[in-house]
Design an enzyme around this catalytic site. Structure first.
Site, PDB file in Angstrom:
ATOM      1  N   THR A  46       4.753  -1.363 112.078  1.00 55.04           N
ATOM      2  CA  THR A  46       4.024  -0.811 110.552  1.00 55.04           C
ATOM      3  C   THR A  46       3.045  -1.566 109.962  1.00 55.04           C
ATOM      4  O   THR A  46       3.245  -2.551 109.559  1.00 55.04           O
ATOM      5  CB  THR A  46       5.029  -0.253 109.718  1.00 55.04           C
ATOM      6  OG1 THR A  46       5.831   0.815 110.326  1.00 55.04           O
ATOM      7  CG2 THR A  46       4.558   0.503 108.494  1.00 55.04           C
ATOM      8  N   GLY A  62      10.800   7.754 108.295  1.00 54.09           N
ATOM      9  CA  GLY A  62      11.393   6.542 107.779  1.00 54.09           C
ATOM     10  C   GLY A  62      10.758   6.078 106.291  1.00 54.09           C
ATOM     11  O   GLY A  62      10.534   7.014 105.683  1.00 54.09           O
ATOM     12  N   GLY A 111      13.202   1.592 108.554  1.00 49.29           N
ATOM     13  CA  GLY A 111      13.244   2.254 107.479  1.00 49.29           C
ATOM     14  C   GLY A 111      14.455   2.631 106.759  1.00 49.29           C
ATOM     15  O   GLY A 111      14.501   2.892 105.400  1.00 49.29           O
TER      16      GLY A 111
HETATM   17  N1  ASP Z   1       9.398   1.246 108.833  1.00 50.72           N
HETATM   18  C1  ASP Z   1       9.099   1.981 109.992  1.00 50.72           C
HETATM   19  C2  ASP Z   1       9.665   3.106 109.994  1.00 50.72           C
HETATM   20  O1  ASP Z   1      11.140   2.952 109.714  1.00 50.72           O
HETATM   21  C3  ASP Z   1       9.068   1.426 111.234  1.00 50.72           C
HETATM   22  C4  ASP Z   1       8.652  -0.094 111.199  1.00 50.72           C
HETATM   23  O2  ASP Z   1       8.232  -0.756 110.198  1.00 50.72           O
HETATM   24  O3  ASP Z   1       8.599  -0.720 112.322  1.00 50.72           O
HETATM   25  O4  ASP Z   1       9.404   4.235 110.367  1.00 50.72           O
END
Ligand code: ASP
Length: 325
Positions: free
Chosen positions: A188, A218, A242
């Site tokens: 992300t 997320g 997340g």
């Molecule tokens: N935080 C993001 C989510 O949970 C995923 C990530 O950062 O890899 O959708």
């Protein structure tokens, strides 16, 4: 060149600093290979090795573009990059094969916008900014967000690339779901910018966890979890699993800790400790990146391997974060 390979490495405090070779190409021979990092602004920081994104944002800030516009334009680089399997075009689909994107933005005046589970639109960070600026709402989701994007003139495209489809079909053969620490499942892009007026804004954009359940959202589009900015104090962004960030309202927590007088580094550490404390099973990654009003930066993760890209004074550096393990 593989985006994860870097040539120059040295140390910066407790973390390692890596200089992207492409960005060194224009550095004059008299310039030190590794410039010292000082407080101040403008600056752009983003999660992971999103070098080009931070560089684009930073160059915009140098042109006196405001922090939010600069960040949205920086993040757009990753959203359009089909090789990044966790953001925008080419992002990994959910279990049913649909690519659904999440994003949010927050500006220096405390305004924010968010889009969740958007299909067929690449630039969801810009779309979240449009939600903030052109609607009476903060969040639009699913088909409503998509319709709004079309009304605003965004292109409709199939976000599933041949490679993503192939990897998803391979995954379907095994169909076991488990987050993999620092693997392609994360990345992300969370970006924080401080512009020449010392105003702070932030953006978060993601395709979410690879092969998530259909409908899963997320932390990334949730203000206070994936992103939070308080222009008097600082800003924070999160990446990683997340569900764990949401449970502790992670980015808000980091900014509130900065408000209490902790440095951005201490604040990121304390917020990670909140997740880790008393847990036996820690086979997932969470990382925070934060900045205060002066431009001091903090970064911390559960597991090693988290890096961030810092634009400062014409150059973008990749810096390795410290971690619990
Ligand atoms: N935080 C993001 C989510 O949970 C995923 C990530 O950062 O890899 O959708």
């Amino acid at each position: 060149m593989d985006r994860r390979h870097f040539v120059t490495s040295t140390t910066l405090g407790g973390g390692s600093l890596l200089v992207h070779p492409h960005l060194l190409a224009n550095v004059s021979p008299t310039t030190k290979q590794v410039p010292s990092i000082e407080n101040g602004f403008p600056l752009a920081i983003s999660t992971w090795n999103n070098i080009e994104a931070s560089q684009v944002a930073g160059e915009n800030l140098e042109k006196n573009i405001d922090a939010l516009t600069a960040a949205v334009q920086g993040v757009a680089v990753e959203e359009a990059d089909k090789t990044n399997r966790t953001v925008g075009y080419g992002g990994a689909p959910d279990r049913s094969g649909k690519v659904t994107l999440d994003a949010c933005v927050m500006n220096a005046r405390g305004n924010c916008g968010s889009v969740m589970a958007v299909e067929n639109i690449v630039h969801v960070a810009a779309l979240a900014k449009d939600v903030m600026e052109k609607t009476p709402h903060v969040i639009l989701s699913g088909n409503g967000a998509r319709k709004f994007a079309i009304q605003q003139g965004y292109k409709v495209i199939d976000l599933l690339t041949d490679q993503s489809r192939r990897l998803w079909l391979e995954w379907l053969q095994k169909e076991h779901y488990k987050p993999v620490i620092n693997a392609g499942h994360h990345d992300t892009i969370g970006m924080l910018c401080i512009d020449k007026s010392n105003d702070i804004s932030g953006v978060c954009s993601t395709s979410g966890l690879a092969y998530k359940m259909e409908g899963r959202i997320g932390d990334s589009p949730i203000i206070g979890s994936g992103l939070f900015v308080d222009n008097e104090i600082g800003g924070a962004v999160a990446t990683g699993l997340g569900e764990e960030v949401i449970k502790t309202v992670g980015s808000f927590l980091v900014v509130e800790l900065i408000r209490q007088g902790f440095s951005p580094q201490e604040s990121c550490q304390k917020a990670i400790e909140r997740i880790v404390k008393g847990r036996k099973n820690l086979d997932f990654q969470v990382a925070y990146l934060a900045v205060n009003k002066k431009g001091d930066i903090g970064a911390y993760s559960i597991h090693k391997g988290f890096t961030y890209a810092l634009y400062k004074k014409g150059q973008t550096l990749e810096i390795q974060s410290n971690s619990v393990y």
